[in-house]
Design a protein around this motif. Structure first.
Motif, short mmCIF file in Angstrom:
data_model
loop_
_atom_site.label_atom_id
_atom_site.label_comp_id
_atom_site.label_asym_id
_atom_site.label_seq_id
_atom_site.Cartn_x
_atom_site.Cartn_y
_atom_site.Cartn_z
N SER A 166 0.37 25.24 -29.60
CA SER A 166 -0.40 24.00 -29.72
C SER A 166 -0.76 23.46 -28.35
CB SER A 166 0.42 22.94 -30.46
OG SER A 166 0.71 23.39 -31.74
N LEU A 167 0.19 23.54 -27.44
CA LEU A 167 -0.05 23.07 -26.09
C LEU A 167 -1.16 23.88 -25.44
CD1 LEU A 167 0.74 21.38 -23.64
CD2 LEU A 167 2.61 22.96 -23.19
N THR A 212 -4.25 16.35 -31.12
CA THR A 212 -3.78 17.20 -32.21
C THR A 212 -2.69 18.12 -31.74
OG1 THR A 212 -4.42 18.79 -33.83
CG2 THR A 212 -5.50 18.95 -31.72
N GLY A 213 -1.94 18.60 -32.66
CA GLY A 213 -0.89 19.55 -32.33
C GLY A 213 -1.49 20.92 -32.26
N ALA A 214 -1.52 21.58 -33.37
CA ALA A 214 -1.95 22.96 -33.34
C ALA A 214 -3.43 23.05 -33.62
CB ALA A 214 -1.19 23.72 -34.40
N LEU A 215 -4.10 23.74 -32.77
CA LEU A 215 -5.48 24.06 -33.06
C LEU A 215 -5.50 25.56 -33.26
CD1 LEU A 215 -6.91 21.83 -30.32
CD2 LEU A 215 -7.32 21.55 -32.74
N ARG A 238 3.54 19.42 -32.54
CA ARG A 238 4.04 20.77 -32.60
C ARG A 238 3.15 21.70 -33.41
NH1 ARG A 238 6.96 23.51 -36.37
NH2 ARG A 238 7.74 25.48 -35.61
N GLY A 239 2.67 21.23 -34.57
CA GLY A 239 1.90 22.13 -35.42
C GLY A 239 2.79 23.26 -35.87
N VAL A 275 -11.05 27.47 -32.15
CA VAL A 275 -11.64 26.93 -30.93
C VAL A 275 -12.67 27.91 -30.40
CG1 VAL A 275 -11.17 26.30 -28.59
CG2 VAL A 275 -9.57 25.67 -30.37
N THR A 333 -3.50 25.58 -26.83
CA THR A 333 -4.80 25.33 -27.43
C THR A 333 -5.37 23.99 -26.99
OG1 THR A 333 -3.82 26.37 -29.33
CG2 THR A 333 -6.03 25.52 -29.60
N ALA A 334 -4.51 22.99 -26.95
CA ALA A 334 -4.98 21.66 -26.54
C ALA A 334 -5.55 21.73 -25.13
CB ALA A 334 -3.84 20.65 -26.61
N VAL A 356 -7.89 15.79 -26.76
CA VAL A 356 -7.65 16.33 -28.08
C VAL A 356 -6.40 15.72 -28.63
CG1 VAL A 356 -7.30 18.38 -29.39
CG2 VAL A 356 -8.72 18.42 -27.37
#
Lengths: 661, 562
Positions: free
Chosen positions: A85-86, B112-115, A78-79, B119, A88-89, B110
């Motif tokens: 987050s989704l 990870t959760g939040a990037l 979640r961040g 980026v 960005t991923a 990736v």
């Protein structure tokens, strides 16, 4: 890589990844089940207690079953917000929205035939498609620690996420979804299940480690080709069993949590070799395991050890540091319910305003070195390495710290709802919030919402007072004075109360006092309006006398004001039985001092003790019956614990109010 | 001893890679020692960039200045400091022609959760160094990184030894050039044209985009058209090939590419053979044509073989089957295949291609293959698939349960056929099985192949089955018949098309009650596990029946006979 490189097979508090396939043991059965499930449904749910190894099971176990060309995982935590987050991923893998929009006209055509038909793809589905077309690998979208969306996320965030998932499932893109969640949060998924019925259809419970699995882990780790761990010949089973026993201690449970096992093995390794780089080869023997102390709650102890070590370590630099302060610094990393919460550097410093910034950062750094904290520099947040560490941290909190978190959560959840659907804070909530507001760093939106709630509450109270007054004016003129005072009391009372509550915080108390004064002025004005042209018996009563009455009502002991009242009326059904009602008469703004009221009936009544806890009805009770007690005893139990004893005589009542039937 | 100093710059997110890299370097040292070379690693502590405020830029610069090689690793972002390190190195390089800067971008899922928006810094940085004329390399995993690094290092040494100046910028560029990825080129080109006469969409695509090969985006579209255009289960295999083709070059890539070329060819031949056998069984039930001894022998071999038939076995089987059809003038739904006979004669292109694909086994066994082998094998596969391109006109579906719905006053009932469309991305279409309304039932729990009329189909059971359909679990898992434990327990082995794992189908010891005992039967059928056993028993008995009809052999008993 060359085969001569020895590998340390334990991961401490980290989860196993695909590359660790060769050192991941004891999970074959679950891996098989999970592997079957992904061919049975587009959505798979993995759940289990904290520390059972869900993440490793997916990232290492399941991923390891696929060839590289059959598996493209996108892990999403979640961040700060799951939807971002989704996004960005996906962007990292080239599926950013912009790229997805640049499409050829041709492809649209083709899409219509084979995919969603007339319905166009959602942005998420389009991103997935773009990513797929880069590598032609089936995509596995994995939502790890999914409970964070419910523990930390707002309703709005949840709803947005749900909608994008539904859109994705309808799009028929080559993607499968895996949700991993702690089992105690399964209930939160009800809303999701309503919209995604297949969510619970294929689910896997990850069981905690029993002796058999622990054996597989330990023996496996010691026997694979490049391990720098070995077990003394012939002692394999005994060593594994001894480790199992040590970890479960006197709890005698049939299972142990994985992080405990990992921490224990790591400790064992360090005890024997002392090699922090974890490169030296080592042989575990029964004797070496027995040398380890009794561990009981390995992680809790481990954490406590680290706290005391760090306190000692930093003592020379910061003279005043002690363990209690270090626990306080750890506090923001755990949620109220004892799960981990990722937190940014600035947010951390904001949450610990009373601490020196350098101290906080140094403590953070020390915990990173001891692998209790992680620093994720892609989003610049700190995070505890494992949920099982969050629990001891949560347990160390003082009542006040808990209350602050409670308040924070309340505000967050309320303001988290879209403004159109958001509710104002209630009177009760405001009273609960006020003392802590100074300790929180509220956003502008949150601040605005609180003052909006206050304003609205005030207006409502005034409206209500006005209405009551109007109503009563119409009824009995003789009661004017009393009523007017009542109106005043209602208005002033609330704000006086708020002000008193808020005094606990100096700054806010001032603000509130200011508001209370304003409110008083406003009420005074209203009072004069009410009194104007009301006949001579009132003109004699000056403002100051009214205020004196009020002052007394506010400050004198409650027992002076409490009077027991009753009314008796014929029942609707006619006949001999009547409605009896009893209640307390008292200044309404002091009702909150009362916890409950016990009405003691005389012999002949079935329930001889009847209790009312309801301040809104003036602690009334009522019954329908043929008779009454000549004398009743009433105990008023105060919040402070004291009891005020009163009597009420129905005999006297009927003398004064003879029944007229 | 010559010391080569290597500086590694990366953010802490790549800590693992860095650690592995360090291990690799120390490993290399053991080997290079003999050559009188020592690699010294200059590595800065992690977290320095994330925590500390007082950074010693001068020390950095000093360290970089003294290095021979600077390795920059990037993943999801370009940390401020990592970029500075690059800049410093680049400035130093411009002044003194040293160090060499080798830049690697990790191209991996990736985790990870939040990037953060950082980026974007990655994209910006890529552009920046591109503008500098600096080439960079992508890597997918540490193995891949080490491979790439090793080849660069080898070239570095080669240049040093021959006295070439290893430090000119031109050289730097050349160092970074990658071998262009030629995988899939032949396959895509041949197949898209081959299936265009059988698939309207593909035809339109080609006529609208004659220049598709010039456009990266259209190439990818062409690939997806092939995956979904080629008949069902073969599309699955082609998807794998295309995916492997997209990967960065590595040993593992070549290996898997070769393996999958072979499997693709095999599955394609199996599909045609199984369809022919299945239809032949239907024909023989009514026509009972007399087969020659050699024909019978080949069929017998197929049913009794205790190992999976290889490509050449299948080719022979295909030839015999086609002979039987032509001699007896049997019709066959996939009528185009009847024209294949002359094309598969020994020494035909098709035959030679099959031989080449067959021989992949040897290449793999000796681990002795090169990119050229991959191209050759890919060309062979393209030949086989192009010849069988008519398969693009056929569809495969897996029919699960059939529901019947007729309510009061309805003149006729509805048959709701639940099915899963099997195409190249089957795995992902299985979640929502589709429903089709019909006025009559159809054989359920079957994988069928058809052209445009779904009623006119070839039932591929028991040679191709949907395991999940039979097991009533939801979703689809397509298995191909592999071999029979003829000399053991007579159990049947099937192979899962996704990962070639085997499943054994044996006769259950849970017999269905007799039809006469209706109560017992009803009770038995109400339990799902029993219905599942019934479904798999059916596969087993169908195989025996087909064998009996086609070879005349009764089921062999596994029990000892006294």
């Amino acid at each position: 890589m060359g085969s001569q490189i020895k590998k340390y097979p334990f991961k401490f508090l980290d989860s196993y990844q695909k590359e660790d396939k060769s050192v991941f043991f004891g999970r074959d059965e679950e891996i098989n089940s999970l592997y079957e499930m992904v061919f049975q449904s587009a959505v798979v749910l993995v759940y289990g207690a904290s520390g059972t190894g869900k993440t490793s099971l997916i990232n290492c176990g399941l991923a390891g079953r696929f060839q590289p060309h059959d598996w493209l995982e996108i892990m999403v935590r979640r961040g700060r917000n799951i939807n971002q987050s989704l996004e960005t991923a996906l962007a990292i893998l080239g599926g950013d929205k912009q790229a997805a929009i640049e499409k050829q006209q041709w492809e649209n055509d083709w899409e219509e035939e084979f995919e969603v038909g007339a319905k166009s793809l959602t942005p998420l589905a389009r991103s997935i498609k773009t990513i797929y077309k880069k590598s032609f690998r089936p995509i596995y979208l994995i939502f790890d620690q999914f409970e964070e969306l419910f523990v930390l996320g707002t309703k709005h965030e949840q709803q947005t996420f749900l909608e994008s998932i539904i859109g994705l499932l309808e799009s028929r893109q080559p993607v499968k979804l895996i949700f991993s969640i702690r089992e105690e949060y399964l209930g939160y998924l009800t809303d999701f299940e309503r919209e995604i019925p297949q969510l619970f259809r294929k689910k896997l419970r990850v069981e905690p480690m029993n002796l058999e699995k622990v054996k597989q882990v330990i023996i496996g780790a010691a026997s694979f080709e490049n391990s720098n761990i070995s077990i003394k010949n012939g002692e394999e089973d005994a060593v594994a069993e001894a480790i199992f026993q040590k970890i479960r201690g006197d709890k005698k449970s049939l299972t142990i949590a994985l992080p405990f096992l990992q921490v224990f093995l790591d400790k064992l390794y360090l005890q024997i070799t002392g090699d922090e780089s974890r490169q030296k080869p080592v042989e575990f023997s029964l004797a070496s395991v027995m040398e380890m102390g009794e561990i009981g709650d390995v992680l809790g102890n481990f954490l406590a050890d680290q706290v005391s070590r760090i306190a000692e370590f930093l003592l020379s630099k910061y003279g005043t540091i002690n363990q209690e302060l270090i626990w306080k610094i750890l506090s923001p990393f755990a949620t109220l319910v004892g799960t981990k919460e990722p937190i940014g550097k600035n947010e951390l410093l904001d949450r610990l305003p009373e601490f020196d910034h350098h101290l906080v950062l140094d403590v953070g750094q020390a915990f990173i070195s001891s692998r209790i904290l992680r620093y994720n520099d892609s989003n610049e947040t700190y995070e505890i390495a494992h949920d099982s560490l969050a629990k001891p941290i949560a347990e160390k909190r003082s009542v006040e710290e808990k209350a602050v978190l409670e308040v924070k959560r309340l505000i967050k959840s309320q303001v988290g709802v879209k403004e159109e659907a958001r509710e104002l804070f209630t009177e009760k909530q405001l009273v609960f919030l006020e003392p802590y507001l100074g300790k929180l760093n509220l956003s502008e939106e949150e601040k605005t919402w609180i003052s909006k709630s206050r304003e609205s509450l005030k207006q409502e109270k005034q409206k209500e007072a006005k209405r009551k007054y109007d109503e009563l004016v119409k009824s009995k003129k003789s009661m004017f004075l009393k009523i007017t005072v009542g109106v005043f009391v209602i208005i002033a009372g609330l704000f006086v109360y708020l002000a008193i509550q808020a005094q606990e915080n100096a700054i806010l108390a001032e603000i509130e006092a200011q508001k209370a004064i304003q409110a008083n002025e406003y009420s005074g004005e209203l009072l004069r309006l009410v009194l104007e042209g009301r006949g001579e018996q009132y003109t004699n009563v000056s403002d100051s006398i009214l205020k004196q009455i009020l002052y007394r009502e506010r400050t004198a002991p409650l027992s002076e004001f409490i009077e027991v009242k009753a009314s008796v009326s014929p029942s609707n059904a006619s006949g001999e039985n009547k409605n009896y009602t009893l209640w307390l008469d008292m200044p309404s703004f002091r009702k909150d001092e009362i916890k409950e009221v016990h009405y003691n009936f005389c012999r002949g009544f079935v329930d001889r003790l009847r209790i009312s806890k309801d301040p809104t009805s003036s602690f009334s009770i009522g019954y329908l019956g043929w008779g009454y007690c000549p004398i009743m005893r009433i105990d008023v139990i105060l919040q402070s614990g004291d009891t005020i004893r009163k009597e009420f005589s129905f005999e006297k009542y009927f003398e004064e109010n003879p029944p007229n039937d | 001893m010559k010391t080569i100093r290597i500086f590694i710059a990366s953010s802490s997110e790549l800590k693992e890679d860095r650690d592995d890299f360090r291990l690799f370097i120390s490993n290399q040292n053991d080997l290079l020692h003999k050559k009188g070379i020592y690699l010294e690693l200059v590595q800065w502590e992690e977290f320095l960039d994330s925590i500390s405020d007082s950074r010693l830029q001068d020390e950095y610069n000093q360290a970089i200045r003294s290095c021979d090689i600077v390795v920059c690793l990037f993943f999801t972002k370009v940390g401020k400091y990592t970029e500075e390190e690059f800049d410093t190195a680049y400035d130093v390089f411009k002044k003194q022609g040293r160090p060499k800067i080798w830049t690697y971008f990790k191209d991996a899922p990736v985790n990870t959760g939040a990037l953060s928006e950082e980026v974007n810094s990655l994209f910006a940085f890529k552009k920046k160094i591109g503008d500098l004329g600096h080439f960079y390399t992508s890597y997918t995993s540490i193995d891949n990184l080490v491979n790439k690094y090793r080849s660069q290092l080898d070239r570095y040494f080669a240049n040093s030894e021959t006295g070439q100046n290893p430090i000119s910028e031109i050289d730097l560029k050349e160092d970074k050039k990658e071998i262009p990825n030629r995988f899939n080129e032949v396959l895509t080109d041949q197949l898209i044209h081959a299936i265009s006469s059988h698939n309207r969409r593909v035809k339109e695509f080609l006529s609208a985009n004659s220049d598709w090969k010039e456009n990266e985006h259209l190439i990818q579209t062409a690939k997806r058209l092939i995956i979904n255009g080629y008949v069902g289960v073969i599309g699955v295999q082609i998807r794998k090939l295309i995916s492997i083709g997209e990967e960065d070059f590595s040993d593992s890539k070549m290996k898997r590419y070769l393996e999958n070329c072979q499997i693709t060819a095999k599955r394609t031949l199996q599909l045609i053979c199984y369809a022919l056998i299945s239809s032949l069984w239907d024909h023989q039930l009514t026509k009972n044509a007399k087969l020659t001894g050699s024909q019978n022998e080949v069929l017998l071999k197929f049913f009794r073989n205790a190992a999976e038939e290889d490509i050449l076995d299948l080719l022979e089987l295909l030839k015999v089957l086609l002979d039987i059809y032509s001699e007896n003038q049997f019709d066959f739904l996939i009528s185009e295949s009847l024209d294949l006979l002359p094309k598969i004669e020994t020494h035909s292109d098709f035959y030679l291609a099959c031989v080449a694909l067959h021989e992949v086994t040897n290449l793999l066994k000796d681990s002795n293959y090169s990119p050229d082998d991959c191209t050759k094998v890919e060309t062979s596969l393209s030949t086989v698939l192009a010849e069988l391109s008519f398969l693009a006109e056929y569809r495969m579906i897996s029919i699960n349960e059939i529901d019947f719905n007729q309510q009061r006053n309805d003149e006729e009932g509805l048959y709701l056929h639940n099915y899963v469309l099997l195409d190249g991305e089957i795995q992902f279409n299985t979640s929502q099985s589709k429903v089709r309304r019909e006025n009559s039932p159809v054989i359920s729990h079957a994988v069928i192949l058809f052209k445009d009329n779904y009623r006119k189909n070839i039932n591929l059971g028991p040679f191709i089955i949907d395991f999940n359909g039979l097991a009533l679990t939801g979703g689809s898992k397509i298995y191909f018949y592999s071999y029979c434990n003829t000399y053991d327990d007579m159990n049947l082995n099937f192979s899962f098309i996704e990962d070639n794992s085997k499943v054994v189908i044996r006769k259950s010891d849970n017999p269905k009650p007799e039809d006469s005992d209706l109560n017992a039967l009803n009770k038995w059928l109400s339990i799902k596990e029993n219905r599942k056993d019934m479904n798999f028993d059916k596969v087993y008995s169908l195989f025996s029946q087909a064998k009996k009809t086609l070879t005349g052999i009764e089921e062999e008993s596994t029990e000892d006979q006294f």
